[in-house]
Structure formats: structure tokens, C-alpha cells
Design an enzyme around this catalytic site. Structure first.
Site, short mmCIF file in Angstrom:
data_model
loop_
_atom_site.label_atom_id
_atom_site.label_comp_id
_atom_site.label_asym_id
_atom_site.label_seq_id
_atom_site.Cartn_x
_atom_site.Cartn_y
_atom_site.Cartn_z
N ARG A 75 0.85 -1.20 0.00
CA ARG A 75 0.00 0.00 0.00
C ARG A 75 0.88 1.25 0.00
NH1 ARG A 75 -3.94 0.22 4.97
NH2 ARG A 75 -4.97 -1.51 3.92
N ARG A 144 -1.75 7.12 9.39
CA ARG A 144 -1.79 6.56 8.02
C ARG A 144 -1.95 7.67 6.97
NH1 ARG A 144 -3.94 1.11 8.17
NH2 ARG A 144 -3.20 0.12 10.06
N LYS A 215 -3.64 1.70 14.90
CA LYS A 215 -3.65 2.60 13.73
C LYS A 215 -4.28 3.94 14.08
CE LYS A 215 -6.07 -0.43 11.28
NZ LYS A 215 -7.02 -1.11 10.37
N LYS A 217 -5.90 7.65 12.08
CA LYS A 217 -6.31 8.18 10.77
C LYS A 217 -6.79 9.63 10.88
CE LYS A 217 -7.46 3.58 9.15
NZ LYS A 217 -8.46 2.67 8.57
N CYS A 436 -15.13 -2.96 -0.18
CA CYS A 436 -13.75 -3.29 0.21
C CYS A 436 -13.23 -4.46 -0.62
CB CYS A 436 -13.71 -3.65 1.69
SG CYS A 436 -14.37 -5.30 2.00
N CYS A 442 -7.89 -10.68 1.13
CA CYS A 442 -7.96 -10.25 2.52
C CYS A 442 -8.07 -11.45 3.47
CB CYS A 442 -9.15 -9.31 2.73
SG CYS A 442 -9.23 -8.79 4.45
N CYS A 481 -16.44 -8.19 5.94
CA CYS A 481 -16.42 -8.53 7.37
C CYS A 481 -16.74 -7.26 8.15
CB CYS A 481 -15.07 -9.11 7.78
SG CYS A 481 -13.81 -7.89 8.19
N CYS A 485 -13.97 -1.58 6.28
CA CYS A 485 -13.01 -0.85 5.44
C CYS A 485 -13.67 0.04 4.39
CB CYS A 485 -12.06 -1.83 4.76
SG CYS A 485 -11.03 -2.71 5.95
FE1 SRM Z 1 -9.03 -1.73 6.31
C1 SRM Z 1 -7.70 -4.32 8.01
C2 SRM Z 1 -8.18 -3.13 3.41
C3 SRM Z 1 -9.72 1.19 4.76
C4 SRM Z 1 -10.79 -0.68 9.07
N1 SRM Z 1 -8.04 -3.42 5.82
C5 SRM Z 1 -7.52 -4.34 6.67
C6 SRM Z 1 -6.66 -5.36 5.93
C7 SRM Z 1 -5.24 -4.88 5.93
C8 SRM Z 1 -6.80 -6.82 6.41
C9 SRM Z 1 -5.81 -7.34 7.42
O1 SRM Z 1 -5.62 -6.70 8.49
O2 SRM Z 1 -5.26 -8.41 7.18
C10 SRM Z 1 -7.31 -5.25 4.53
C11 SRM Z 1 -6.44 -5.65 3.35
C12 SRM Z 1 -7.29 -6.27 2.27
C13 SRM Z 1 -6.59 -6.54 1.02
O3 SRM Z 1 -6.59 -7.72 0.56
O4 SRM Z 1 -6.05 -5.64 0.42
C14 SRM Z 1 -7.85 -3.85 4.57
N2 SRM Z 1 -8.85 -1.07 4.46
C15 SRM Z 1 -8.57 -1.83 3.37
C16 SRM Z 1 -8.78 -1.08 2.09
C17 SRM Z 1 -7.82 -1.44 0.98
C18 SRM Z 1 -10.23 -1.29 1.64
C19 SRM Z 1 -10.54 -0.87 0.22
O5 SRM Z 1 -11.02 -1.75 -0.48
O6 SRM Z 1 -10.31 0.27 -0.15
C20 SRM Z 1 -8.66 0.37 2.62
C21 SRM Z 1 -7.26 0.89 2.59
C22 SRM Z 1 -7.18 2.29 3.07
C23 SRM Z 1 -5.85 2.95 2.93
O7 SRM Z 1 -5.50 3.28 1.80
O8 SRM Z 1 -5.18 3.17 3.94
C24 SRM Z 1 -9.10 0.18 4.06
N3 SRM Z 1 -9.99 -0.03 6.86
C25 SRM Z 1 -10.26 1.02 6.03
C26 SRM Z 1 -11.21 1.90 6.63
C27 SRM Z 1 -11.80 3.15 6.01
C28 SRM Z 1 -10.99 4.37 6.29
O9 SRM Z 1 -9.93 4.30 6.89
O10 SRM Z 1 -11.43 5.44 5.91
C29 SRM Z 1 -11.53 1.35 7.86
C30 SRM Z 1 -12.60 1.89 8.85
C31 SRM Z 1 -12.14 3.09 9.59
C32 SRM Z 1 -11.39 2.69 10.81
O11 SRM Z 1 -10.17 2.54 10.72
O12 SRM Z 1 -12.02 2.47 11.84
C33 SRM Z 1 -10.75 0.15 8.00
N4 SRM Z 1 -9.16 -2.38 8.25
C34 SRM Z 1 -9.99 -1.85 9.20
C35 SRM Z 1 -9.92 -2.67 10.38
C36 SRM Z 1 -10.69 -2.43 11.70
C37 SRM Z 1 -9.96 -1.48 12.59
C38 SRM Z 1 -10.55 -1.40 13.97
O13 SRM Z 1 -10.39 -0.36 14.61
O14 SRM Z 1 -11.13 -2.37 14.43
C39 SRM Z 1 -9.03 -3.71 10.09
C40 SRM Z 1 -8.61 -4.86 11.02
C41 SRM Z 1 -7.66 -4.43 12.09
O15 SRM Z 1 -7.09 -3.35 12.07
O16 SRM Z 1 -7.49 -5.23 13.00
C42 SRM Z 1 -8.59 -3.51 8.74
FE1 SF4 Z 2 -10.95 -7.34 4.62
FE2 SF4 Z 2 -12.96 -6.93 6.30
FE3 SF4 Z 2 -11.51 -4.87 5.48
FE4 SF4 Z 2 -13.12 -6.03 3.79
S1 SF4 Z 2 -13.76 -4.97 5.67
S2 SF4 Z 2 -10.99 -5.51 3.36
S3 SF4 Z 2 -13.05 -8.15 4.40
S4 SF4 Z 2 -10.78 -6.52 6.73
#
Ligand code: SRM
Ligand code: SF4
Length: 572
Positions: A75, A144, A215, A217, A436, A442, A481, A485
Site C-alpha cells: 500500500r 496513516r 492505527k 487516521k 472493500c 484479505c 467482514c 473498510c
Molecule cells: Fe481496512 C484491516 C483493506 C480502509 C478498518 N483493511 C484491513 C486489511 C489490511 C486486512 C488485514 O488486516 O489483514 C485489509 C487488506 C485487504 C486486502 O486484501 O487488500 C484492509 N482497508 C482496506 C482497504 C484497501 C479497503 C478498500 O477496499 O479500499 C482500505 C485501505 C485504506 C488505505 O489506503 O489506507 C481500508 N480499513 C479502512 C477503513 C476506512 C478508512 O480508513 O477510511 C476502515 C474503517 C475506519 C477505521 O479505521 O475504523 C478500515 N481495516 C480496518 C480494520 C478495523 C480497525 C478497527 O479499529 O477495528 C481492520 C482490522 C484491524 O485493524 O485489526 C482492517
Molecule cells: Fe478485509 Fe474486512 Fe476490510 Fe473487507 S472490511 S478488506 S473483508 S478486513
């Protein structure tokens, strides 16, 4: 000795013992293995990369004892989604040469590459840096990629907030030399000693040796354009505008989407409005907020380590006092200014300097070439012909900037020549949807998301047209899930993967992003999703009051009545 000392999460020990994110990544890069081991996986995230395996192949490989099909996701960090044509072209080349031939525009205005094998990781990261971008701190327990309204406009407003995004990016970047030494220098053995991080040396004045508990943001928005979803951010700066100038920001704290339904201590939260800061205070207040989270955030249980939980425990007043203490003085109270609209910047828009920008909707942010559509080739042709400035949006789409009036037709023709569906030919429901990544890359995905949403929307377009709702703007977001995201929990409608082929349906948020949705129905089988959504549309059509939006309607009637009205409404 006291036995009451808190037991820190294992990740804390990995970070602290890593010599500022170095770990043994260098050695592992030289080992003859197709994957990294456990501790380094945590550290690699800070460098912008995750280890994954192809989940489509898991079952087959298990049967044949073939292990896992490992690869890395990489990323990038692109503050406010602003980049050049050359940087986009470099990413398109990278995904073809070292990735899985697709490129994903993420929900935070940046790119992800999937399918990079371990042996190519160093080259891939070096190539991103060679075009002036970085992957450092794209993931991990640090600040981030900073989101900011990406629109290109003359005049001070957009320039001021985009400049703040750049200043914050620099001020909050990790200082460790590990990134440079691991990825950007030659080291044939992997044994080279890092220059920084010796005993007594302060390498990370802001983060310290354990970095943040979780993390972090940041998002920056204008009141009439909440395109970066400010209330989902740990830290939000909402510009306060007077006489066409940004005179300061209303600061909000503690937004976050992630939740684990089986753990009631977790929840999605919208950020709380905290205080007003002047432009010259913004960077130092951001640092103060980060330091409070660094020192008081939960380091024992990563499930409740985000800033939102600290704020829920303390209350916003106590949190503000702590920020003021770290900042070194009192902050002013908020003004009344709040979000009023959301512009997705799609289609043609005037920049104010006689030039035009064109926002092209990219379905779920995925760029690929196949027989039906040549998105990568089309984007390459646009970049080669016009060299436009590029902007990525928080809705996983792309904006081409700086077109003269007489170049507009040619741009559209290039897109059509590559069978790319223009924004004008995209239905409103598809345009306002995001999904997502989910399967197959993922590791946390429970269900499909990005690969499934297009088919679901195919099933919604005709019924919406029959109901006369095809021009209605509402956000539809899907995730594989509950981590959220694609920011589902403040959307008008959302589908969140809960069990194999089953989704939780959320309703009642809204495109403005300032209201949480409620659970409408749980564990809805995939095959019933379209009918459930169409029934909601029919209920909306039959019972809407005035010009209320879909989310407002769902909130007004509430879960129980919505289910009754949906069952009763005549279906199209
Ligand atoms: Fe996310 C984890 C993809 C935006 C909340 N996110 C992941 C992971 C890295 C899975 C992992 O931990 O193994 C995913 C990788 C999937 C893949 O195969 O690429 C993933 N997140 C993404 C992306 C690529 C979704 C998309 O399709 O665009 C986004 C990348 C953003 C970036 O460029 O930095 C992405 N993730 C978000 C957002 C939205 C935002 O930030 O505006 C959220 C919700 C906001 C937030 O952070 O609360 C988000 N991602 C999570 C979480 C839950 C965090 C939490 O507080 O519980 C996880 C899991 C974790 O961190 O444990 C996670
Ligand atoms: Fe993976 Fe869940 Fe984030 Fe979708 S919402 S990219 S399934 S961690």
C-alpha cells in the site's frame, strides 16, 4: 513485586524489540522462503506491506498438501490522493510487472498492489520511492495516509486544506532509518547495521519505541463537501471559512468503524467535535492528540486500543483537557460550522482557472484490463496524451485535472475507445457505492464484497428505475467482514459480511456521514439481498415524506416499522 502490572499485548513487545521497525526483516529478505515469519509480519505493516495468501486456492492446496499461495499486498501513501500522471503510469507498470495485473484505488485515496511475491518486494517498494512516493506508514500503528478533499480548484480554500495535509504528513511521519536502509539501499547480506536506534538515542520523538497502540487516521474536509467522511476519522479537521478564507478548523476526535460483533466492548463510533484551532495551531494540536493516545491508549487489548475507546472511557471534556495539557495551552470552543454536503467530484467540474477536471467513476476502485473493459490501457492512454494531474477520491475513484474546453471530447473518446463506462453512463446507485477488497486476498474476509457488489447492483438498477428512484442519491457500501473498510456504518445502506454467504443489512446512515446506521436485518443469505434492498426502496417510495433522503426515511421509521413497510409495499 506487584502482580498488578498490565499485561501488554504481544504486538507491543514486537514493536519495542524491533530496533525501530527493523526486526529481522533484512535477514528474512535474503532467506530462501516464499513468506515471512510471525514477528516480522507485524513490523512489515509499518513499511506498507501485508503478507497474504490466495484464498481461492486454499482448499485445493490443502488437499494436495501444497501449503499456501503466499504473496504481499503493498500500500502506498498519497496524501489527499494527489499524484502525477507519471506516478500513476509507474503504478500501472508495477502491477503488470510485479503484481497481479490489477491496481486497487482504496477508500483512503491511495493505491494497493496485490500479488507481489516476497522476492520482488524490495524492488516494488524501491520503484514506488523512485517516483517520489512512499509506502512508509501506509499501514501499522502510526498515522496513516491523510485524507483530504482532492478537488482541484483555484482560490485559497482547497489549497489551504491540501497544504495542511502535506504539512501533517511530514510532521507525523515515522523517523526510523529502518525504512530507508531496508528498502532503498543495497545490502547483499541482510546483515548491515542500521545507523539509527542506538542506546539512548531518541529516534522517534513523536511516537517513541512502541509507536501508537493502534492505527491512527486523519481527514480534512470543507463544510460543504464531506467527501472524506470526516466523522469516521480518529482526527478530523473541518475547515471554518469566513469571507472565502480558512480561518481555522473545528477538530473532531475518535471516529472509527471497526467492530467485532461477538465482543460487546467493541463498536463503530462517529468522531466527537472537540475544539476550534487556528491554522497555525493545527499541526501541534494533531501532535498533542497523538501523544495523548500514545500515552493513555490501551496497549493490553488491541480490540479496544483505538482512540475512540479512550474517548468513550474518559468523555470528550477530559480528553480535551489532556490535549490542551500536551499542547501547552487552552483551545478555543467550536464554532457552529458543520458538514452540509458531499460532492463526489465525478463528471466534468470547473476548476476556476478556465480549466476542467473530469471525475471517472471506477467501480470499487479496481483497475484491470479484460475483453469487456480496458481500464488500465485507457488510463495509460489518457496520461500519455494529456499528462493530467491525478486525484484519487475517498470513494475509490479517479479525477483527471487541467483540461481545456476543447480537449474534453477527446478525453471521453479515449475512454469510450477502451470500453470504459463514463460517469455519465453509470447509474446513480453504482456511482455512490463502494466495496472493500475482501476475497480472495484479505485474510480477514468472511464473505465476498468487491467481487459481489457489481452483481447486486445489476439487480437493483431496474427496480430503482421502475420506482422512479434511479436519480436518487444514497450511499451503498459493502464489506466482507465487520471491520468496516468501506465505512459501512454511516452509509444510507450497507451490507456487512457476517457468516459464509450471509450479510448484516444496515440502514439509516446517510451520504453526509454524520449519522450511524442501525442493523436492519442480520444474517441475510446472499440470494435474498437484492429482494431485501428492493423492498426497502419500495417502502421508501410509498412512505417518503417531502424530500427526505433514504437514510433519513429509514431513521424516521426505525427498524421494526421499516421491516413492516418493506413487507407491505408494492414491489416494482
Ligand atoms: Fe481496512 C484491516 C483493506 C480502509 C478498518 N483493511 C484491513 C486489511 C489490511 C486486512 C488485514 O488486516 O489483514 C485489509 C487488506 C485487504 C486486502 O486484501 O487488500 C484492509 N482497508 C482496506 C482497504 C484497501 C479497503 C478498500 O477496499 O479500499 C482500505 C485501505 C485504506 C488505505 O489506503 O489506507 C481500508 N480499513 C479502512 C477503513 C476506512 C478508512 O480508513 O477510511 C476502515 C474503517 C475506519 C477505521 O479505521 O475504523 C478500515 N481495516 C480496518 C480494520 C478495523 C480497525 C478497527 O479499529 O477495528 C481492520 C482490522 C484491524 O485493524 O485489526 C482492517
Ligand atoms: Fe478485509 Fe474486512 Fe476490510 Fe473487507 S472490511 S478488506 S473483508 S478486513
Amino acid at each position: 513485586m506487584s502482580t498488578d502490572a498490565p499485561k501488554l499485548s504481544p504486538v507491543e513487545g514486537i514493536k519495542e524489540g524491533s530496533q525501530y521497525l527493523k526486526g529481522t526483516i533484512g535477514q528474512e529478505l535474503h532467506e530462501d522462503s516464499d513468506h515471512f515469519n510471525k514477528d516480522n509480519l507485524q513490523l512489515l505493516k509499518f513499511h506498507g506491506t501485508y503478507q497474504q495468501d490466495d484464498r481461492d486456492k486454499r482448499a485445493e492446496l490443502k488437499k494436495t498438501g501444497g501449503g499456501k499461495a503466499y504473496s504481499m499486498m503493498m500500500r502506498c501513501r498519497i496524501p489527499g490522493g494527489r499524484l502525477t500522471s507519471d506516478q500513476l503510469l509507474a503504478h500501472l507498470d508495477l502491477c503488470d510487472e510485479l503484481g497481479n495485473s490489477t491496481l486497487k484505488i482504496t477508500t483512503r485515496q491511495t493505491f494497493q498492489l496485490h500479488g507481489v511475491v516476497k522476492d520482488d518486494l524490495k524492488a516494488a517498494i524501491a520503484r514506488v520511492n523512485a517516483v517520489g512516493l512512499s509506502t512508509l506508514a501506509a499501514c501499522g500503528d502510526v498515522n496513516r495516509n491523510i485524507m483530504c478533499c482532492p478537488a482541484k480548484r483555484t482560490g485559497p480554500l482547497h489549497n489551504t486544506i491540501q497544504q495542511l495535509a502535506d504539512e501533517l504528513t511530514v510532521a507525523l511521519a515515522p523517523q526510523t532509518p529502518a525504512y530507508h536502509e531496508l528498502w532503498l539501499t543495497d545490502d547483499e547480506t541482510g546483515e548491515k547495521e542500521l545507523v539509527g536506534g542506538g542506546p539512548g538515542e531518541v529516534v522517534e520523538p513523536l511516537y517513541g519505541p512502541r509507536y501508537l497502540p493502534r492505527k491512527f487516521k486523519i481527514g480534512i474536509a470543507l463544510p460543504d463537501d464531506n467527501c472524506i467522511d470526516i466523522y469516521t476519522q480518529d482526527l478530523g479537521f473541518l475547515a471554518v471559512v469566513r469571507d472565502g478564507e480558512v480561518i481555522g478548523y473545528n477538530v473532531s476526535v475518535g471516529g472509527g468503524m471497526g467492530t467485532t460483533p461477538s465482543a460487546s466492548k467493541t463498536f463503530p463510533a462517529l468522531a466527537k467535535r472537540m475544539a476550534f484551532v487556528t491554522p497555525d495551531q493545527a499541526v501541534d494540536v494533531a501532535k498533542a492528540v497523538i501523544k495523548v493516545q500514545r500515552d493513555y491508549g490501551n496497549r493490553e487489548d488491541r480490540k479496544v486500543a483505538r482512540l475512540k475507546y479512550l474517548i468513550a472511557n474518559w468523555g470528550i471534556e477530559k480528553f480535551r483537557r489532556a490535549v490542551e495539557e500536551y499542547y501547552g495551552g487552552p483551545l478555543q470552543d467550536l464554532t457552529d460550522d458543520d458538514v452540509t454536503d458531499f460532492d463526489d467530484h465525478m463528471g466534468w467540474q470547473e476548476q476556476g482557472d478556465g480549466k476542467w477536471s473530469y471525475g471517472l467513476n471506477i467501480e470499487n476502485g479496481r483497475l484491470y484490463d479484460n475483453d469487456q473493459r480496458q481500464l488500465k490501457a485507457g488510463l495509460r492512454a489518457v496520461c500519455q496524451r494529456f499528462k493530467p494531474e491525478i486525484r484519487l477520491t475517498g470513494h475509490q475513484s479517479i479525477i483527471f485535472c487541467d483540461f481545456d474546453e476543447d480537449q474534453r471530447d477527446e478525453l471521453i473518446q479515449i475512454l469510450r475507445d477502451h470500453k470504459i463506462v463514463t460517469t455519465e453512463d453509470t447509474s446513480t446507485v453504482r456511482r455512490w457505492s463502494i466495496a472493500c477488497v475482501a476475497l480472495p486476498t484479505c485474510g480477514l474476509a468472511i464473505t465476498e464484497s468487491e467481487r459481489r457488489l457489481p452483481g447486486i447492483i445489476d439487480g437493483l438498477e431496474q427496480p430503482l428505475a421502475k420506482l422512479g428512484l434511479d436519480k436518487e442519491r444514497f450511499t451503498l457500501r459493502m464489506t466482507g467482514c465487520p471491520n468496516g473498510c468501506a465505512r459501512p456504518y454511516n452509509a444510507d445502506l450497507a451490507l456487512v459480511g457476517k457468516a459464509k454467504n450471509k450479510y448484516t443489512l444496515f440502514a439509516g446512515g446517510g451520504w453526509l456521514g454524520n449519522r450511524l446506521a442501525f442493523i436492519y436485518k442480520d444474517l441475510v443469505p446472499d440470494a435474498e439481498v437484492v429482494d431485501e434492498l428492493v423492498a426497502i426502496f419500495a417502502a421508501f417510495k410509498a412512505n417518503r415524506q417531502g424530500d427526505e433522503s433514504l437514510g433519513e426515511f429509514c431513521t424516521r421509521v426505525g427498524q421494526e416499522d421499516l421491516a413492516g413497510l418493506a413487507a407491505a409495499a408494492p414491489k416494482p
